[in-house]
Scaffold this active site. Structure first.
Site, PDB file in Angstrom:
ATOM      1  N   ASP A 170      46.684  44.555  39.390  1.00 56.38           N
ATOM      2  CA  ASP A 170      46.322  44.470  37.986  1.00 56.38           C
ATOM      3  C   ASP A 170      46.250  45.837  37.323  1.00 56.38           C
ATOM      4  O   ASP A 170      46.346  46.873  37.979  1.00 56.38           O
ATOM      5  CB  ASP A 170      44.977  43.740  37.830  1.00 56.38           C
ATOM      6  CG  ASP A 170      43.943  44.164  38.874  1.00 56.38           C
ATOM      7  OD1 ASP A 170      43.999  45.322  39.331  1.00 56.38           O
ATOM      8  OD2 ASP A 170      43.079  43.347  39.232  1.00 56.38           O
ATOM      9  N   ASN A 230      31.614  37.369  40.197  1.00 59.32           N
ATOM     10  CA  ASN A 230      31.787  35.995  39.708  1.00 59.32           C
ATOM     11  C   ASN A 230      32.875  35.248  40.477  1.00 59.32           C
ATOM     12  O   ASN A 230      33.280  34.162  40.096  1.00 59.32           O
ATOM     13  CB  ASN A 230      32.091  35.989  38.205  1.00 59.32           C
ATOM     14  CG  ASN A 230      33.378  36.723  37.864  1.00 59.32           C
ATOM     15  OD1 ASN A 230      34.071  37.231  38.736  1.00 59.32           O
ATOM     16  ND2 ASN A 230      33.702  36.778  36.575  1.00 59.32           N
ATOM     17  N   HIS A 287      35.996  36.415  41.066  1.00 58.08           N
ATOM     18  CA  HIS A 287      37.385  36.675  40.689  1.00 58.08           C
ATOM     19  C   HIS A 287      38.109  37.465  41.773  1.00 58.08           C
ATOM     20  O   HIS A 287      37.511  38.236  42.522  1.00 58.08           O
ATOM     21  CB  HIS A 287      37.485  37.370  39.323  1.00 58.08           C
ATOM     22  CG  HIS A 287      37.070  38.815  39.294  1.00 58.08           C
ATOM     23  ND1 HIS A 287      36.125  39.295  38.422  1.00 58.08           N
ATOM     24  CD2 HIS A 287      37.494  39.894  39.992  1.00 58.08           C
ATOM     25  CE1 HIS A 287      35.977  40.589  38.581  1.00 58.08           C
ATOM     26  NE2 HIS A 287      36.803  40.981  39.543  1.00 58.08           N
ATOM     27  N   GLU A 323      39.779  35.334  36.326  1.00 61.68           N
ATOM     28  CA  GLU A 323      38.400  34.988  36.043  1.00 61.68           C
ATOM     29  C   GLU A 323      38.145  33.489  36.242  1.00 61.68           C
ATOM     30  O   GLU A 323      39.063  32.663  36.108  1.00 61.68           O
ATOM     31  CB  GLU A 323      38.063  35.366  34.597  1.00 61.68           C
ATOM     32  CG  GLU A 323      38.234  36.855  34.276  1.00 61.68           C
ATOM     33  CD  GLU A 323      37.073  37.704  34.767  1.00 61.68           C
ATOM     34  OE1 GLU A 323      36.496  37.391  35.818  1.00 61.68           O
ATOM     35  OE2 GLU A 323      36.744  38.696  34.088  1.00 61.68           O
TER      36      GLU A 323
END
Length: 242
Positions: free
Chosen positions: A67, A136, A138, A143
């Site tokens: 990313d 979280n 990811h 996400e």
């Protein structure tokens, strides 16, 4: 899935480095999927050390990063291209033109995503994909949500993710709101996945990801669908597996 809880930092980075160097000894032209963040820095440092000692070569390897932030100049100190160059690429014998990071400043971001997927299809599959996990759940910048995108795509970063990354920027307002990320389907196409997790603050989410239900609300849980995943945990991250 093979889960290892390592006793200290040296064992943690040595185990990961041995896995990658072993792959490159077997296949010097291997394609590596790489990740940024604080967790893999020790691994990269160990691989640099091994490269300088002549124990592993990246001369014929190709890399694809997961990313990149959207809107940061390539030479910005917190861009992932800068991170990879400074923490890894500039110190090993890799050909820089064989290293790939999504272009977060492309004039057409959708076209950039499509081009990145084309490269992955033409030159893949990735032989080993390195991953971390967010608080979280990811992986990459995929996400949690009701659904996930399979291919490389533009994503709006959740506040939790931006807050976690704010420590690298002057303030939360300086953290980009969007990023380009490989999709979960792209990640799962890798022949082997190496997940690195450190710290007690990640213990609950990594246990949920690897032992809980498979759900898009925890993207890392989809790793349970992959046939060849190696997980390296430090003592803190692995405390719920004991």
């Amino acid at each position: 899935m093979n889960i290892f809880i390592l006793r200290d930092e040296e064992q943690f980075v040595q185990t990961g480095a041995s896995l990658i160097s072993g792959l490159l000894h077997t296949n010097p032209r291997a394609t590596l999927g790489l990740a940024t963040g604080s967790t893999p820095i020790g691994l990269y440092t160990k691989l640099i050390e091994m490269n300088k000692q002549g124990l592993v070569s990246f001369a014929q390897a190709t890399t694809y990063n997961l990313d990149e932030y959207v809107g940061l100049p390539e030479n910005h100190p917190e861009s992932y291209r800068t991170f990879m160059n400074e923490k890894f690429f500039n110190h090993i014998d890799i050909q820089i033109e064989r290293t790939h990071v999504p272009n977060g400043n492309a004039a057409n971001l959708e076209e950039e995503c499509l081009n990145y997927d084309r490269m992955l299809e033409e030159h893949g599959p990735v032989d080993l994909q390195l991953l971390g996990i967010g608080h979280n759940g990811h992986i990459g910048f995929n996400e949690p949500g009701e659904s996930l995108t399979g291919g490389t795509h533009l994503v709006e970063l959740q506040e939790k993710t931006r807050t976690a990354n704010a420590r690298f920027f002057p303030s939360l307002d300086d953290v980009p709101t969007h990023a380009i990320t490989m999709g979960v389907a792209s990640i799962l196409k890798a022949r082997q996945i190496l997940l690195l997790v450190r710290g007690e603050d990640k213990a609950e989410i990594v246990h949920r990801a690897l032992k809980g239900p498979i759900t898009t609300e925890c993207p890392a849980s989809l790793l349970q669908c992959h046939s060849n995943v190696v997980v390296l945990l430090d003592q803190g991250a692995g405390r719920l597996f004991v």
